[in-house]
Enzyme design. Structure first.
Site, PDB file in Angstrom:
ATOM      1  N   GLN A  94       0.879  -1.189   0.000  1.00 19.64           N
ATOM      2  CA  GLN A  94       0.000   0.000   0.000  1.00 19.64           C
ATOM      3  C   GLN A  94       0.911   1.233   0.000  1.00 19.64           C
ATOM      4  O   GLN A  94       1.070   1.918   1.010  1.00 19.64           O
ATOM      5  CB  GLN A  94      -0.929  -0.027   1.233  1.00 19.64           C
ATOM      6  CG  GLN A  94      -1.975   1.096   1.258  1.00 19.64           C
ATOM      7  CD  GLN A  94      -3.142   0.880   0.292  1.00 19.64           C
ATOM      8  OE1 GLN A  94      -3.450  -0.246  -0.076  1.00 19.64           O
ATOM      9  NE2 GLN A  94      -3.784   1.964  -0.110  1.00 19.64           N
ATOM     10  N   ASP A 166       3.336 -11.850 -13.360  1.00 15.63           N
ATOM     11  CA  ASP A 166       2.822 -10.617 -13.963  1.00 15.63           C
ATOM     12  C   ASP A 166       3.992  -9.755 -14.407  1.00 15.63           C
ATOM     13  O   ASP A 166       5.150 -10.043 -14.089  1.00 15.63           O
ATOM     14  CB  ASP A 166       1.884  -9.859 -13.006  1.00 15.63           C
ATOM     15  CG  ASP A 166       2.543  -9.521 -11.687  1.00 15.63           C
ATOM     16  OD1 ASP A 166       3.781  -9.456 -11.631  1.00 15.63           O
ATOM     17  OD2 ASP A 166       1.815  -9.319 -10.702  1.00 15.63           O
ATOM     18  N   LYS A 189      -1.553 -10.488 -15.060  1.00 13.02           N
ATOM     19  CA  LYS A 189      -2.426 -10.756 -13.912  1.00 13.02           C
ATOM     20  C   LYS A 189      -3.257  -9.518 -13.587  1.00 13.02           C
ATOM     21  O   LYS A 189      -2.773  -8.397 -13.704  1.00 13.02           O
ATOM     22  CB  LYS A 189      -1.549 -11.110 -12.714  1.00 13.02           C
ATOM     23  CG  LYS A 189      -2.308 -11.381 -11.435  1.00 13.02           C
ATOM     24  CD  LYS A 189      -1.359 -11.709 -10.287  1.00 13.02           C
ATOM     25  CE  LYS A 189      -0.959 -10.494  -9.505  1.00 13.02           C
ATOM     26  NZ  LYS A 189      -0.141 -10.783  -8.334  1.00 13.02           N
ATOM     27  N   ARG A 191      -5.977  -8.069 -10.476  1.00 14.10           N
ATOM     28  CA  ARG A 191      -6.563  -8.351  -9.168  1.00 14.10           C
ATOM     29  C   ARG A 191      -7.705  -7.374  -8.927  1.00 14.10           C
ATOM     30  O   ARG A 191      -7.550  -6.168  -9.142  1.00 14.10           O
ATOM     31  CB  ARG A 191      -5.503  -8.191  -8.066  1.00 14.10           C
ATOM     32  CG  ARG A 191      -5.991  -8.664  -6.688  1.00 14.10           C
ATOM     33  CD  ARG A 191      -4.982  -8.345  -5.612  1.00 14.10           C
ATOM     34  NE  ARG A 191      -3.761  -9.134  -5.697  1.00 14.10           N
ATOM     35  CZ  ARG A 191      -3.591 -10.330  -5.141  1.00 14.10           C
ATOM     36  NH1 ARG A 191      -4.579 -10.887  -4.470  1.00 14.10           N
ATOM     37  NH2 ARG A 191      -2.439 -10.952  -5.243  1.00 14.10           N
ATOM     38  N   SER A 220       1.132 -15.022  -0.895  1.00 13.79           N
ATOM     39  CA  SER A 220       0.226 -14.754   0.223  1.00 13.79           C
ATOM     40  C   SER A 220      -0.896 -15.791   0.220  1.00 13.79           C
ATOM     41  O   SER A 220      -0.756 -16.872   0.770  1.00 13.79           O
ATOM     42  CB  SER A 220      -0.301 -13.323   0.111  1.00 13.79           C
ATOM     43  OG  SER A 220      -1.153 -13.036   1.184  1.00 13.79           O
ATOM     44  N   GLY A 223      -3.187 -17.340  -4.694  1.00 10.58           N
ATOM     45  CA  GLY A 223      -4.010 -17.163  -5.900  1.00 10.58           C
ATOM     46  C   GLY A 223      -3.176 -16.921  -7.157  1.00 10.58           C
ATOM     47  O   GLY A 223      -3.463 -17.475  -8.222  1.00 10.58           O
TER      48      GLY A 223
HETATM   49  C1  R5P Z   1       1.733  -8.848  -5.938  1.00  6.44           C
HETATM   50  O1  R5P Z   1       1.722  -8.335  -7.058  1.00  6.44           O
HETATM   51  C2  R5P Z   1       2.855  -9.725  -5.476  1.00  6.44           C
HETATM   52  O2  R5P Z   1       3.947  -9.639  -6.304  1.00  6.44           O
HETATM   53  C3  R5P Z   1       2.406 -11.166  -5.346  1.00  6.44           C
HETATM   54  O3  R5P Z   1       2.158 -11.676  -6.639  1.00  6.44           O
HETATM   55  C4  R5P Z   1       1.180 -11.266  -4.529  1.00  6.44           C
HETATM   56  O4  R5P Z   1       1.332 -10.577  -3.329  1.00  6.44           O
HETATM   57  C5  R5P Z   1       0.839 -12.703  -4.257  1.00  6.44           C
HETATM   58  O5  R5P Z   1      -0.363 -12.732  -3.566  1.00  6.44           O
HETATM   59  P1  R5P Z   1      -1.291 -14.001  -3.599  1.00  6.44           P
HETATM   60  O6  R5P Z   1      -0.442 -15.175  -3.193  1.00  6.44           O
HETATM   61  O7  R5P Z   1      -2.370 -13.696  -2.597  1.00  6.44           O
HETATM   62  O8  R5P Z   1      -1.826 -14.140  -4.975  1.00  6.44           O
END
Ligand code: R5P
Length: 294
Positions: A94, A166, A189, A191, A220, A223
């Site tokens: 953020q 991405d 990607k 979101r 995280s 996904g």
């Molecule tokens: C976001 O763009 C980060 O580079 C990770 O791809 C993201 O934080 C992964 O999050 P999640 O495992 O929830 O898809």
């Protein structure tokens, strides 16, 4: 220089102290019955440059408070300088206002740490370099991608395809490619900012029969990796691995990733997990030694 062993990164701090020969400062800590945090530095640090090693993976907020309390305790007890080594920097995603009414969370964190006495910060593969511009003191990021890629080359995976889920992670895949010696590329990607739902779009790559390693900074909810792995399997990849610096692995992320066809997840000890197979200690030690001699 002295190394304060933050409760969230005690083992990593011990390893860094061992590699650098820098004296350790143990920390007494507890949580009061009402949930408040208690911190005490257990050896003197008068006139020392104090390096606090403390990651801020979940539970982020209490680990940030521990970090702030350690910095304050260091300054109150005479530290000449406080450097925070924060392998996983919480709230770095953020770093700007995405939706009206939001806060720039990392900026608030940065000012809180500054007020507590932190003079400099070192993190690892921060999600966005822009996050570091919000700190009122020098803040830099190191990259653990070469260490992760070397882990795979040591296991014989040279020439593996390095895939970024991405465009934003493409620099990571390019860094890995330099070590792996194969090809690299990225998917697209999206979101949903309200639901957090991830959608990874299919793209034509020639990965039929190939070994592919998906590189990302953070895993995280899983996904992102699940979406990427499904596409790779559809494209005929023979073996798919996932490598990340910060294996947060929330909830059933690992199970879903493995079910999507990923053979193994490899992470670092930025976050303590059973997938933390690569240590950041050599990377951070090198940086601290350079600071000592500089
Ligand atoms: C976001 O763009 C980060 O580079 C990770 O791809 C993201 O934080 C992964 O999050 P999640 O495992 O929830 O898809």
């Amino acid at each position: 220089m002295k190394i304060v062993l933050g409760p969230a990164s005690k083992e990593l701090g011990e390893k860094i102290a061992e590699l650098t020969g820098i004296e350790k400062v143990p920390v007494a800590h507890k949580t009061f019955p009402d949930g408040e945090t208690y911190i005490r530095l257990e050896s003197p640090i008068q006139d020392d440059h104090v390096v606090i090693v403390q990651t801020t993976s979940p539970p982020q907020d209490s680990r940030l408070i521990q970090l702030a309390f350690m910095a304050d305790a260091a300054k109150r007890n005479g530290a000449s300088k406080v450097t925070a080594v924060v392998p996983y920097l919480a709230y770095a995603r953020q770093d700007k206002i995405f939706l009206k009414g939001e806060t720039i969370s990392i900026e608030t964190v940065a000012h809180m740490l500054s007020a507590a006495g932190v003079d400099a910060l070192i993190t690892v593969n921060v999600h966005s370099a822009n996050a570091l511009t919000k700190f009122p003191f020098p803040a830099k990021t190191l990259s653990a991608i070469p260490l992760l890629a070397e882990h795979f080359t040591r296991r014989g995976f040279t020439k593996a395809f390095a895939l970024a889920p991405d465009k934003g992670a493409m620099h990571i895949a390019e860094e890995a490619k330099k070590i792996l010696g194969g090809e690299c590329g990225h998917l697209e990607k999206q979101r949903d900012r309200y639901t957090g739902q991830v959608n990874v779009a299919k793209k034509a790559f020639n990965v039929k029969g190939a070994t592919v390693i998906i590189f990302d900074d953070i895993i995280s909810t899983g996904g992102t990796i699940v979406g990427a792995a499904k596409i790779l399997k559809e494209l005929g990849a023979k073996r798919v691995f996932a490598a990340c610096v910060h294996p947060l692995l929330i909830g059933d992320a690992e199970k879903r990733i493995l079910e999507a066809g990923v053979e193994e997840i490899v992470g670092t000890d930025s976050v303590t997990s059973h997938v933390s197979k690569v240590s950041l200690a050599p990377l951070i030690s090198k940086e601290l030694k350079a600071l000592q001699s500089g």
